[in-house]
Scaffold this motif. Structure first.
Motif, PDB file in Angstrom:
ATOM      1  N   GLU A  95      13.658   5.288   1.658  1.00  0.00           N
ATOM      2  CA  GLU A  95      13.113   4.172   2.916  1.00  0.00           C
ATOM      3  C   GLU A  95      11.848   3.846   2.719  1.00  0.00           C
ATOM      4  OE1 GLU A  95      14.862   5.440   6.524  1.00  0.00           O
ATOM      5  OE2 GLU A  95      16.932   5.826   5.580  1.00  0.00           O
ATOM      6  N   PHE A  96      11.019   4.866   2.643  1.00  0.00           N
ATOM      7  CA  PHE A  96       9.621   4.613   2.783  1.00  0.00           C
ATOM      8  C   PHE A  96       9.041   3.654   1.425  1.00  0.00           C
ATOM      9  CE2 PHE A  96       5.292   6.307   1.134  1.00  0.00           C
ATOM     10  CZ  PHE A  96       4.575   5.672   2.172  1.00  0.00           C
ATOM     11  N   GLY A  97       9.958   3.851   0.321  1.00  0.00           N
ATOM     12  CA  GLY A  97       9.477   3.105  -0.891  1.00  0.00           C
ATOM     13  C   GLY A  97       9.666   1.725  -0.728  1.00  0.00           C
ATOM     14  N   LEU A  98      10.778   1.234   0.273  1.00  0.00           N
ATOM     15  CA  LEU A  98      11.255  -0.158   0.359  1.00  0.00           C
ATOM     16  C   LEU A  98      10.626  -0.510   1.629  1.00  0.00           C
ATOM     17  CD1 LEU A  98      14.894   0.570  -0.496  1.00  0.00           C
ATOM     18  CD2 LEU A  98      13.362  -0.858  -1.779  1.00  0.00           C
ATOM     19  N   TRP A  99       9.814   0.300   2.370  1.00  0.00           N
ATOM     20  CA  TRP A  99       9.304  -0.285   3.620  1.00  0.00           C
ATOM     21  C   TRP A  99       8.211  -1.354   3.536  1.00  0.00           C
ATOM     22  CZ3 TRP A  99       4.313   1.086   6.302  1.00  0.00           C
ATOM     23  CH2 TRP A  99       4.432   0.491   7.636  1.00  0.00           C
ATOM     24  N   GLU A 100       8.370  -2.235   4.214  1.00  0.00           N
ATOM     25  CA  GLU A 100       7.475  -3.724   4.051  1.00  0.00           C
ATOM     26  C   GLU A 100       6.306  -3.460   5.248  1.00  0.00           C
ATOM     27  OE1 GLU A 100       7.237  -8.588   3.825  1.00  0.00           O
ATOM     28  OE2 GLU A 100       9.207  -7.397   3.877  1.00  0.00           O
ATOM     29  N   PRO A 101       5.055  -3.109   4.844  1.00  0.00           N
ATOM     30  CA  PRO A 101       4.084  -3.159   5.779  1.00  0.00           C
ATOM     31  C   PRO A 101       3.613  -4.328   6.405  1.00  0.00           C
ATOM     32  CG  PRO A 101       2.923  -3.039   3.846  1.00  0.00           C
ATOM     33  CD  PRO A 101       4.398  -3.258   3.309  1.00  0.00           C
ATOM     34  N   PRO A 102       2.680  -4.475   7.495  1.00  0.00           N
ATOM     35  CA  PRO A 102       2.618  -5.482   7.989  1.00  0.00           C
ATOM     36  C   PRO A 102       1.213  -6.414   7.401  1.00  0.00           C
ATOM     37  CG  PRO A 102       1.537  -3.782   9.347  1.00  0.00           C
ATOM     38  CD  PRO A 102       2.408  -3.352   8.309  1.00  0.00           C
ATOM     39  N   GLU A 103       1.299  -7.601   7.511  1.00  0.00           N
ATOM     40  CA  GLU A 103       0.100  -8.363   7.194  1.00  0.00           C
ATOM     41  C   GLU A 103      -1.040  -7.998   7.866  1.00  0.00           C
ATOM     42  OE1 GLU A 103       0.751 -12.372   6.262  1.00  0.00           O
ATOM     43  OE2 GLU A 103       2.361 -11.942   4.750  1.00  0.00           O
ATOM     44  N   GLY A 104      -2.313  -7.871   7.273  1.00  0.00           N
ATOM     45  CA  GLY A 104      -3.494  -7.584   8.148  1.00  0.00           C
ATOM     46  C   GLY A 104      -3.386  -6.210   8.855  1.00  0.00           C
ATOM     47  N   ASP A 105      -4.171  -5.976   9.954  1.00  0.00           N
ATOM     48  CA  ASP A 105      -4.198  -4.554  10.566  1.00  0.00           C
ATOM     49  C   ASP A 105      -2.924  -4.244  11.254  1.00  0.00           C
ATOM     50  OD1 ASP A 105      -6.704  -4.293   9.555  1.00  0.00           O
ATOM     51  OD2 ASP A 105      -7.587  -4.915  11.556  1.00  0.00           O
TER      52      ASP A 105
END
Length: 255
Positions: free
Chosen positions: A46-56
Motif C-alpha cells: 500500500e505504501f508503494g501505491l500511496w499518492e502524496p499531496p502536492e506541495g507541503d
C-alpha cells in the motif's frame, strides 16, 4: 534538475493511475504469517501505491504516511523494524516542527529504502537483486547508467527488489506497468519528456533509493501479467539527462 526525493520515493514520480494488483495467482511460496505480520506485508504494498499531496503535506497527510511505518514496525523485527522506527521518529519531528526539509533528507530516504527488507525477511516474497554500472562522460561519449541483474521474464507474484549501489551516484529503482495499448519500446519510452512519461504508464511501486555504497529495497506486487519497466528517473546534479534516458531502464514481461 534533480527530482525531489519525497516525490519520487513515495509516489514513483506522481503515482498517476496507480492501481493495486490483487490477483491471488502467484507463484511465491509465502510463509504462514501472523495477522500483524500479514498487515505489515500489506502496508509495504500500500505504501508503494500511496499518492502524496502536492506541495507541503498537512498533518493528516503525515499521520497517514507514518501509519505505514507503524504497521510495518509492528509486524517485523531487526533491520526492517529499526528502519520503520527511524521513519516514525522523523515523521513525528516534521509534525512537531513543520520542518518539511526533513522529508528531503538522506535520513528519511535511508529509512524508506531499508524498511523494504521486511518483504524478504518476513513476507517471504521472491527476491530480485539488482546492481548498478556507470560509465562517466568522456570526450565524444555521453555518460551511461545501467541496472545489472534485471530478469527478462517473471512469473506473477510479489517481489522484493534489492538495489545494491556500489557506484558514485545516487540511484532509484521504481516499477511501472506498461498499458496493453502502448506499442513503444524501452528506447521509445526513455526519450519521452517527463509529462509524457508520467501519462504513458501506471506507476506500480514507489521508489527505493540508494546513496552511493548503500543498499535499498522495494516491494512490488507484479501479480498482473503484462509488460513492466524497471527504471531510475533520477538526474544527477552534474548531468541534464535522467538516468533512464542514459540506459537505466529495462523491460520485464510477467507471464
Amino acid at each position: 534538475m534533480p527530482i525531489k526525493r519525497w516525490t519520487i520515493a513515495v509516489a514513483a514520480i506522481c503515482a498517476l493511475g496507480a492501481a493495486s494488483c490483487t490477483s491471488d495467482d502467484t507463484t511465491t511460496d509465502e510463509p504462514e504469517l501472523t495477522e500483524v505480520q500479514a498487515d505489515a506485508c500489506e502496508a509495504l504494498i500500500e505504501f508503494g501505491l500511496w499518492e502524496p499531496p502536492e506541495g507541503d503535506p498537512t498533518e493528516a497527510d503525515l499521520v497517514e504516511f507514518r501509519s505505514f511505518f507503524e504497521r510495518i514496525q509492528a509486524g517485523s523485527d531487526g533491520e526492517g523494524a529499526e528502519a520503520a522506527s527511524s521513519a516514525i521518529e522523523l515523521t513525528n519531528e516534521v509534525i512537531e516542527t513543520e520542518n518539511f526539509e526533513l522529508l528531503e533528507g538522506p535520513e528519511i530516504g535511508q529509512a524508506m529504502g531499508t524498511v523494504g527488507v521486511v518483504g524478504r525477511d518476513v513476507c517471504g516474497y521472491e527476491e530480485i537483486d539488482l546492481g548498478v554500472e556507470e560509465t562517466p562522460e568522456e570526450e565524444g561519449s555521453p555518460a551511461t547508467h545501467e541496472f545489472v541483474g534485471v530478469p527478462d521474464t517473471l512469473t506473477p507474484g510479489r517481489y522484493s527488489i534489492q538495489l545494491d549501489n556500489d557506484q558514485e551516484n545516487f540511484h532509484l529503482v521504481i516499477v511501472a506497468k506498461v498499458p496493453d495499448d502502448y506499442e513503444g519500446t524501452v528506447d521509445d519510452f526513455a526519450q519521452l519528456d517527463e509529462d509524457d512519461a508520467i501519462a504513458t504508464v501506471e506507476w506500480y511501486a514507489a521508489g527505493a533509493f540508494a546513496e552511493p555504497e548503500q543498499t535499498a529495497y522495494l516491494t512490488a506486487d507484479l501479480s498482473e501479467p503484462g509488460r513492466y519497466f524497471i527504471l531510475c528517473p533520477v538526474t544527477s546534479e552534474d548531468e541534464e539527462i535522467p538516468h533512464h534516458a542514459q540506459g537505466m531502464i529495462k523491460e520485464v514481461t510477467v507471464s
